[in-house]
Scaffold this active site. Structure first.
Site, PDB file in Angstrom:
ATOM      1  CG  ASP A  57      -9.422   2.238  -1.035  1.00 48.38           C
ATOM      2  OD1 ASP A  57      -8.393   2.292  -1.742  1.00 48.38           O
ATOM      3  OD2 ASP A  57      -9.403   1.976   0.176  1.00 48.38           O
TER       4      ASP A  57
ATOM      5  CG  ASP B 154      -2.349   0.399   0.871  1.00 46.90           C
ATOM      6  OD1 ASP B 154      -2.479   1.235  -0.035  1.00 46.90           O
ATOM      7  OD2 ASP B 154      -3.307  -0.066   1.519  1.00 46.90           O
TER       8      ASP B 154
ATOM      9  CD  GLU C 160       1.318   5.119  -7.148  1.00 38.23           C
ATOM     10  OE1 GLU C 160       0.408   4.792  -7.923  1.00 38.23           O
ATOM     11  OE2 GLU C 160       1.929   6.205  -7.214  1.00 38.23           O
ATOM     12  CD1 TRP C 161      -4.548   3.219  -3.513  1.00 35.24           C
ATOM     13  CD2 TRP C 161      -3.719   5.107  -2.659  1.00 35.24           C
ATOM     14  NE1 TRP C 161      -4.329   3.005  -2.170  1.00 35.24           N
ATOM     15  CE2 TRP C 161      -3.815   4.159  -1.625  1.00 35.24           C
ATOM     16  CE3 TRP C 161      -3.244   6.391  -2.364  1.00 35.24           C
ATOM     17  CZ2 TRP C 161      -3.434   4.431  -0.316  1.00 35.24           C
ATOM     18  CZ3 TRP C 161      -2.859   6.661  -1.060  1.00 35.24           C
ATOM     19  CH2 TRP C 161      -2.956   5.694  -0.049  1.00 35.24           C
ATOM     20  N   GLY C 162      -2.955   4.715  -8.545  1.00 36.20           N
ATOM     21  CA  GLY C 162      -2.922   5.450  -9.814  1.00 36.20           C
ATOM     22  C   GLY C 162      -2.343   6.849  -9.693  1.00 36.20           C
TER      23      GLY C 162
HETATM   24  C1  GLA Z   1      -5.971   1.281   1.279  1.00 35.89           C
HETATM   25  C2  GLA Z   1      -6.115   0.312   0.111  1.00 35.89           C
HETATM   26  C3  GLA Z   1      -7.260  -0.649   0.380  1.00 35.89           C
HETATM   27  C4  GLA Z   1      -7.003  -1.418   1.664  1.00 35.89           C
HETATM   28  C5  GLA Z   1      -6.806  -0.432   2.805  1.00 35.89           C
HETATM   29  C6  GLA Z   1      -6.343  -1.120   4.077  1.00 35.89           C
HETATM   30  O1  GLA Z   1      -7.051   2.138   1.384  1.00 35.89           O
HETATM   31  O2  GLA Z   1      -6.317   1.013  -1.094  1.00 35.89           O
HETATM   32  O3  GLA Z   1      -7.409  -1.552  -0.708  1.00 35.89           O
HETATM   33  O4  GLA Z   1      -5.887  -2.243   1.514  1.00 35.89           O
HETATM   34  O5  GLA Z   1      -5.814   0.549   2.491  1.00 35.89           O
HETATM   35  O6  GLA Z   1      -6.115  -0.209   5.121  1.00 35.89           O
END
Ligand code: GLA
Length: 347
Positions: free
Chosen positions: A186, A129, A163-165
């Site tokens: 998310d 993450d 890494e969410w893009g």
């Molecule tokens: C981030 C990630 C999620 C999950 C949470 C856990 O938000 O994007 O997919 O793994 O952390 O805390």
């Protein structure tokens, strides 16, 4: 080590986060393993059982990550052994910052030791993450460091970068050794979230390729509002919305990680997750990205995706992303076939 064939096609499995967040323990994992096997998920291709955030104690012990003894009284090796004995692969979670997103210890400056520890426990997949990074640290270096640590830890471990893009991830993530990379923030259990994620990735489809897959986040199919926190719960979706979600993820080559409680799933939702044809399209060995075909008569809410398959077939999917019924069409000419128009009606 045989990294040659690791993760050639998008990984499939189950992840604890969406439904259980911090409420995880070994009993739950064992039950999920049993159900995944008994209910046909394993046979359909779901392979990885992944424990997400919140599995450790809040502090390290002499530098080592410690599984929470209340949640995992027999330790992680015992969980891995159970997962392996049932023919699955075992996934765990850490973070490139000093703490994980839920405030447990992260792997910053512990990358090599943690990778070795995961290898000793029998881990096959690490989700990594992006929270609590020291501000001056370059994120590319942080992901490269863990990529390198995993590649040298003595065990084949799939590297799932989460890494969410951010920071143009598409342009550098392959250089970190990642086998999949999250490209969005998310997901939550609502049609709006599914739609936003899918639309945001339509122009990113060229970045999905064998051995490094664009991860559009875990599936919310079957959750019906039972998310592990308020953000994820978000009200739930209709069956048609879950069907559309699964078809989008399949056509767009995303990993397919189940996020619901499969012990309680309805037959209808299970059928969505076990759809053989969509899974075959998603798992096609060449991982050709879908492309979008425009047809003048279609409303802007209609998206037609076409995916070239390794046997020479084309998979064609019509998505109505809007809230009202639509007609839609595709001219065969536009997808390289003899001229003929195929029409379709959403009711
Ligand atoms: C981030 C990630 C999620 C999950 C949470 C856990 O938000 O994007 O997919 O793994 O952390 O805390």
């Amino acid at each position: 080590m045989n990294r040659k064939n690791m993760c050639a096609v998008p990984p499939m499995g189950w992840n604890s986060w969406n439904t259980f967040t911090e409420n995880i323990n070994e009993e739950l994992i064992f039950e999920i393993v049993d159900q995944m096997k008994a209910m046909g998920y394993q046979k359909a291709g779901y392979e990885y059982i992944v424990i997400d955030d919140c599995w450790s104690l809040k502090q390290r012990d002499h530098g080592r990550l410690v599984p929470d003894p209340e949640k995992f009284p027999h330790g992680m090796k015992a969980v891995a052994d159970y997962v392996h004995a049932n023919g699955f692969k075992f996934g765990m979670y850490s973070c490139c910052g000093t703490r994980t997103c839920a405030d447990y210890p992260g792997s910053f400056e512990h990358e090599y030791d943690d990778a070795k520890q995961f290898a000793e426990w029998g881990v096959d997949f690490l989700k990594y993450d992006n929270c609590f990074k020291p501000q001056r640290q370059d994120v590319q270096t942080l992901y490269r460091r863990m990529g390198l640590a995993l590649a040298n830890c003595g065990r084949d471990i799939v590297f799932s970068a989460c890494e969410w893009g951010f920071y143009d991830v598409y342009n550098w993530i392959k250089s970190t050794g990642a086998h999949l990379f999250r490209s969005t923030e998310d997901i939550n259990d609502s049609w709006n979230s599914i739609k936003d994620i899918a639309l945001s990735q339509l122009d990113k489809m060229p970045y999905s390729a064998p051995y490094c897959h664009n991860d559009m986040d875990m599936l919310v199919v079957g959750m019906h509002g039972a998310g592990g926190n308020e953000y994820i719960a978000a009200g739930g979706c209709s069956t048609e919305e879950y069907q559309t979600h699964f078809a989008l993820w399949a056509m767009m080559n995303s990993p397919l990680m189940i996020g619901c409680d499969i012990r309680k799933i309805s037959e209808q939702d299970k059928a969505i997750l076990l759809d053989e044809d969509l899974i075959a399209i998603n798992q096609d060995i060449e991982c050709r990205q879908s492309y979008e075909v425009h047809c003048e008569s279609n409303s802007p809410e209609v998206h037609v995706l076409v995916k070239f398959l390794s046997n020479g077939d084309l998979a064609i999917a019509f998505f109505n992303m809007g809230d009202v019924p639509e007609k839609c069409a595709v001219d065969f000419w536009d997808i390289g076939l003899s001229q003929f128009q195929m029409q379709f009606e959403f009711l």
